[in-house]
Design a protein around this motif. Structure first.
Motif, PDB file in Angstrom:
ATOM      1  N   ILE A 167      30.973  51.778  48.877  1.00  0.00           N
ATOM      2  CA  ILE A 167      31.538  51.974  47.511  1.00  0.00           C
ATOM      3  C   ILE A 167      32.388  51.291  47.114  1.00  0.00           C
ATOM      4  O   ILE A 167      32.399  50.640  45.845  1.00  0.00           O
ATOM      5  CB  ILE A 167      31.797  53.716  47.309  1.00  0.00           C
ATOM      6  CG1 ILE A 167      30.621  54.550  47.655  1.00  0.00           C
ATOM      7  CG2 ILE A 167      32.294  53.947  46.020  1.00  0.00           C
ATOM      8  CD1 ILE A 167      30.929  56.173  47.581  1.00  0.00           C
ATOM      9  N   GLY A 168      33.432  50.972  47.780  1.00  0.00           N
ATOM     10  CA  GLY A 168      34.497  49.756  47.404  1.00  0.00           C
ATOM     11  C   GLY A 168      33.982  48.590  47.176  1.00  0.00           C
ATOM     12  O   GLY A 168      34.391  47.808  46.197  1.00  0.00           O
ATOM     13  N   LYS A 169      33.132  48.173  48.124  1.00  0.00           N
ATOM     14  CA  LYS A 169      32.396  46.844  47.550  1.00  0.00           C
ATOM     15  C   LYS A 169      31.656  47.167  46.270  1.00  0.00           C
ATOM     16  O   LYS A 169      31.755  45.905  45.511  1.00  0.00           O
ATOM     17  CB  LYS A 169      31.257  46.557  48.712  1.00  0.00           C
ATOM     18  CG  LYS A 169      32.090  46.007  49.966  1.00  0.00           C
ATOM     19  CD  LYS A 169      31.004  45.856  50.958  1.00  0.00           C
ATOM     20  CE  LYS A 169      31.644  45.621  52.416  1.00  0.00           C
ATOM     21  NZ  LYS A 169      30.597  45.550  53.240  1.00  0.00           N
ATOM     22  N   MET A 170      30.928  48.100  45.999  1.00  0.00           N
ATOM     23  CA  MET A 170      30.291  48.207  44.743  1.00  0.00           C
ATOM     24  C   MET A 170      31.177  48.146  43.648  1.00  0.00           C
ATOM     25  O   MET A 170      30.995  47.430  42.661  1.00  0.00           O
ATOM     26  CB  MET A 170      29.447  49.330  44.800  1.00  0.00           C
ATOM     27  CG  MET A 170      28.091  49.330  45.810  1.00  0.00           C
ATOM     28  SD  MET A 170      27.285  50.843  45.455  1.00  0.00           S
ATOM     29  CE  MET A 170      27.746  51.624  46.816  1.00  0.00           C
ATOM     30  N   ARG A 171      32.420  48.898  43.827  1.00  0.00           N
ATOM     31  CA  ARG A 171      33.388  48.779  42.761  1.00  0.00           C
ATOM     32  C   ARG A 171      34.062  47.697  42.682  1.00  0.00           C
ATOM     33  O   ARG A 171      34.217  47.137  41.381  1.00  0.00           O
ATOM     34  CB  ARG A 171      34.369  49.803  43.097  1.00  0.00           C
ATOM     35  CG  ARG A 171      34.305  51.142  42.769  1.00  0.00           C
ATOM     36  CD  ARG A 171      35.587  51.894  42.632  1.00  0.00           C
ATOM     37  NE  ARG A 171      35.527  53.221  42.994  1.00  0.00           N
ATOM     38  CZ  ARG A 171      35.828  53.988  43.911  1.00  0.00           C
ATOM     39  NH1 ARG A 171      36.423  53.203  45.061  1.00  0.00           N
ATOM     40  NH2 ARG A 171      35.474  55.249  44.334  1.00  0.00           N
ATOM     41  N   THR A 172      34.128  46.763  43.586  1.00  0.00           N
ATOM     42  CA  THR A 172      34.881  45.552  43.452  1.00  0.00           C
ATOM     43  C   THR A 172      33.935  44.412  42.574  1.00  0.00           C
ATOM     44  O   THR A 172      34.127  43.915  41.647  1.00  0.00           O
ATOM     45  CB  THR A 172      35.119  44.920  44.850  1.00  0.00           C
ATOM     46  OG1 THR A 172      36.190  45.816  45.443  1.00  0.00           O
ATOM     47  CG2 THR A 172      35.751  43.528  44.781  1.00  0.00           C
ATOM     48  N   ALA A 173      32.533  44.555  42.875  1.00  0.00           N
ATOM     49  CA  ALA A 173      31.693  43.867  42.313  1.00  0.00           C
ATOM     50  C   ALA A 173      31.413  44.281  40.884  1.00  0.00           C
ATOM     51  O   ALA A 173      31.400  43.265  40.005  1.00  0.00           O
ATOM     52  CB  ALA A 173      30.234  43.833  43.104  1.00  0.00           C
ATOM     53  N   GLY A 174      31.370  45.627  40.526  1.00  0.00           N
ATOM     54  CA  GLY A 174      31.090  46.113  39.347  1.00  0.00           C
ATOM     55  C   GLY A 174      32.169  45.615  38.210  1.00  0.00           C
ATOM     56  O   GLY A 174      32.023  45.228  37.284  1.00  0.00           O
ATOM     57  N   GLN A 175      33.519  45.763  39.051  1.00  0.00           N
ATOM     58  CA  GLN A 175      34.774  45.285  38.184  1.00  0.00           C
ATOM     59  C   GLN A 175      34.748  43.790  37.978  1.00  0.00           C
ATOM     60  O   GLN A 175      35.026  43.687  36.815  1.00  0.00           O
ATOM     61  CB  GLN A 175      35.946  45.720  38.844  1.00  0.00           C
ATOM     62  CG  GLN A 175      37.221  45.929  37.979  1.00  0.00           C
ATOM     63  CD  GLN A 175      37.068  46.864  36.842  1.00  0.00           C
ATOM     64  OE1 GLN A 175      36.999  47.933  37.224  1.00  0.00           O
ATOM     65  NE2 GLN A 175      37.281  46.460  35.629  1.00  0.00           N
ATOM     66  N   ARG A 176      34.242  43.039  38.822  1.00  0.00           N
ATOM     67  CA  ARG A 176      34.052  41.718  38.338  1.00  0.00           C
ATOM     68  C   ARG A 176      33.317  41.230  37.275  1.00  0.00           C
ATOM     69  O   ARG A 176      33.646  40.584  36.549  1.00  0.00           O
ATOM     70  CB  ARG A 176      33.873  40.955  39.896  1.00  0.00           C
ATOM     71  CG  ARG A 176      34.204  39.628  39.964  1.00  0.00           C
ATOM     72  CD  ARG A 176      33.870  38.950  41.037  1.00  0.00           C
ATOM     73  NE  ARG A 176      34.062  37.540  41.206  1.00  0.00           N
ATOM     74  CZ  ARG A 176      35.291  36.703  41.723  1.00  0.00           C
ATOM     75  NH1 ARG A 176      36.241  37.577  41.924  1.00  0.00           N
ATOM     76  NH2 ARG A 176      35.203  35.698  41.629  1.00  0.00           N
ATOM     77  N   LEU A 177      32.173  41.915  37.493  1.00  0.00           N
ATOM     78  CA  LEU A 177      31.083  41.677  36.502  1.00  0.00           C
ATOM     79  C   LEU A 177      31.616  42.319  34.976  1.00  0.00           C
ATOM     80  O   LEU A 177      31.508  41.834  34.092  1.00  0.00           O
ATOM     81  CB  LEU A 177      29.790  42.457  37.017  1.00  0.00           C
ATOM     82  CG  LEU A 177      28.599  42.496  35.743  1.00  0.00           C
ATOM     83  CD1 LEU A 177      28.276  40.922  36.030  1.00  0.00           C
ATOM     84  CD2 LEU A 177      27.635  43.454  36.364  1.00  0.00           C
ATOM     85  N   ARG A 178      32.161  43.657  35.095  1.00  0.00           N
ATOM     86  CA  ARG A 178      32.688  44.109  33.673  1.00  0.00           C
ATOM     87  C   ARG A 178      33.815  43.169  33.147  1.00  0.00           C
ATOM     88  O   ARG A 178      33.499  43.044  31.744  1.00  0.00           O
ATOM     89  CB  ARG A 178      33.135  45.479  33.985  1.00  0.00           C
ATOM     90  CG  ARG A 178      33.493  46.170  32.823  1.00  0.00           C
ATOM     91  CD  ARG A 178      33.575  47.711  32.673  1.00  0.00           C
ATOM     92  NE  ARG A 178      32.134  48.017  32.825  1.00  0.00           N
ATOM     93  CZ  ARG A 178      32.170  49.626  33.004  1.00  0.00           C
ATOM     94  NH1 ARG A 178      33.004  50.334  32.549  1.00  0.00           N
ATOM     95  NH2 ARG A 178      31.057  50.145  33.270  1.00  0.00           N
ATOM     96  N   ASP A 179      34.842  42.784  34.038  1.00  0.00           N
ATOM     97  CA  ASP A 179      35.746  42.029  33.417  1.00  0.00           C
ATOM     98  C   ASP A 179      35.288  40.568  32.907  1.00  0.00           C
ATOM     99  O   ASP A 179      35.670  40.292  31.838  1.00  0.00           O
ATOM    100  CB  ASP A 179      37.097  41.671  34.537  1.00  0.00           C
ATOM    101  CG  ASP A 179      37.592  42.886  34.924  1.00  0.00           C
ATOM    102  OD1 ASP A 179      37.542  44.036  34.199  1.00  0.00           O
ATOM    103  OD2 ASP A 179      38.099  42.802  36.061  1.00  0.00           O
TER     104      ASP A 179
END
Ligand code: PMP
Length: 408
Positions: free
Chosen positions: A313-325
């Motif tokens: 879940i941490g990995k998905m959050r990191t990737a998702g935040q990078r995409l969103r930003d």
């Protein structure tokens, strides 16, 4: 790429039209997407997918959610292959059933028990049946517009559905405690269940996490009415919290429905429940020819352990935040107004002033042409296999896609 290969998608659609009604059913019908999306796929690996015309995409739909660790995850597939060499569909379950139920009960705090089936619809339907059996009541309160599956009680279509199929269903507004209170009052004495999605993730709408106030009030109202609180975690399960999505707001359901990601793409669904509903779950009759098959259970055991042990879940959050930003900065630079809502690992991207979806569709098509598979209206999915490099490659494509939209 030769002509024959580039036309395979078109050729398959034409053949399908002769032998499959409408060429394809349900949400996976590419006709529901802007023209230019492929219907057929040949291969997947990690966070990438290849269509039948041989084009490669960084995938943000992840098989509509089931892929969570990466397509063909080596650990999940090794477990599946090991089990397959012994047996899959047998006269009954293998040891994997008990191991999986033990693991699920250990992982999900509200769960005292678990049952397994194949599709999300199996699980949502079983939750409601168990709630009715346990309470002896009829009414099921649902959030208006929420998707819970595709059989007569819940399918978004009205074709072939009778009013009687939906008798005893009533609707409130998600995150609106007052509307739920009013509905509870109106159905007093006959409420079997309050059903909520993990978060509001209706098609084409901004996504919304449950507010803690709404979640707590739903729990209280279910308790006061002696009804079941059911969380439909089919879409979000194991992407927000390993213990179930409403752990993020500190509220535990009595029953929850799971499917999609729990076996990293192998066909499996689950119902989890607490001891209050154990007897009811024992009394209902529910089954399916493939529900005890062992390969998907072996895959689920490997998936859950790997998600847990590698902070999936941490990995998905990191990737998702990078995409969103990245998308936020790009849209701003191109003078486009977008809304990115939902948890970063399950985003939806909508354009302002885009009722006819002209901008959203164009953006997704431009991204698709540059090797990024997005969806203009449905929840998208990040996986633990989306690396920083994948996100950056996707962002390169979306920058050009935004530029093209800005020129419209
Ligand atoms: N509930 C939710 C929230 C879903 O997203 C889905 C599937 N998109 C379902 C239920 C039904 O699952 P299935 O298609 O596997 O029957």
């Amino acid at each position: 790429m030769d002509q024959q290969v580039t036309n395979l998608d078109r050729e398959l659609r034409a053949r399908a039209l002769r032998v499959i009604p409408g060429a394809m059913w349900g949400h996976q019908n590419a006709l529901r997407l802007p023209e230019g999306y492929p219907q057929y796929f040949t291969r997947t690996e990690g966070c990438r997918t290849w269509d039948s015309n041989g084009r490669e995409y960084i995938d943000f739909i992840c098989g509509w959610g089931p892929m969570i660790l990466g397509y063909n995850d080596p650990d999940v597939e090794a477990a599946a292959v090991r089990q397959r060499s012994n047996g899959d569909c047998m006269n009954g379950p293998s040891e994997r059933l008990v191991e999986l139920a033990e693991l699920v009960v250990e992982t999900v705090p509200h769960a005292d028990w678990a049952m397994f089936s194949k599709n999300g619809t199996d699980a949502t339907t079983a939750c409601i049946t168990i709630a009715r059996a346990g309470t002896g009541r009829r009414k099921v309160l649902l959030a208006r517009g929420a998707y819970h599956g595709a059989i007569p009680w819940c399918t978004p279509s009205v074709a072939g559905v009778t009013e009687e199929d939906r008798a005893h269903l009533a609707y409130f507004e998600y995150n609106d405690a007052a509307s739920l209170e009013a509905l509870v009052e109106a159905n007093k004495g006959d409420i079997a269940a309050i059903v909520v999605s993990a978060f509001r993730h209706d098609l084409g709408k901004d996504h919304e996490l449950p507010t803690p106030e709404f979640a707590r009030r739903a729990r209280e109202l279910a308790d006061e009415a002696n009804a079941a609180l059911i969380v439909d975690d089919v879409r979000a399960g194991f992407r927000l919290d390993m213990g179930g999505s409403w752990e993020v707001v500190g509220v535990r359901p009595d029953l929850a429905a799971w499917s999609k990601a729990i076996a990293n793409g192998h066909a499996l669904a689950a119902v989890t429940g607490n001891d209050r509903f154990r007897d009811a779950a024992t009394r209902i009759y529910t089954t399916g020819s493939f529900w005890t098959a062992s390969v998907s259970m072996a895959a689920a055991i490997a998936t859950i352990k790997k998600l847990r042990d590698t902070d999936g879940i941490g990995k998905m959050r990191t990737a998702g935040q990078r995409l969103r930003d990245g998308l936020e900065a790009q849209a701003l630079r191109h003078g486009l107004k977008i809304r990115q809502t939902g948890p970063v690992q399950m985003p939806v991207i909508l354009f302002d002033d885009d009722a006819d979806r002209r901008l959203g569709n164009a953006f997704c098509l431009e991204a698709l042409a540059r090797g990024v598979y997005l969806h203009p209206t449905h929840t998208m999915f990040l996986s633990a296999a989306h690396t920083n490099a994948d996100i950056d490659a996707a962002l390169q494509a979306t920058d050009e896609a935004f530029a093209a939209v800005a020129r419209l």
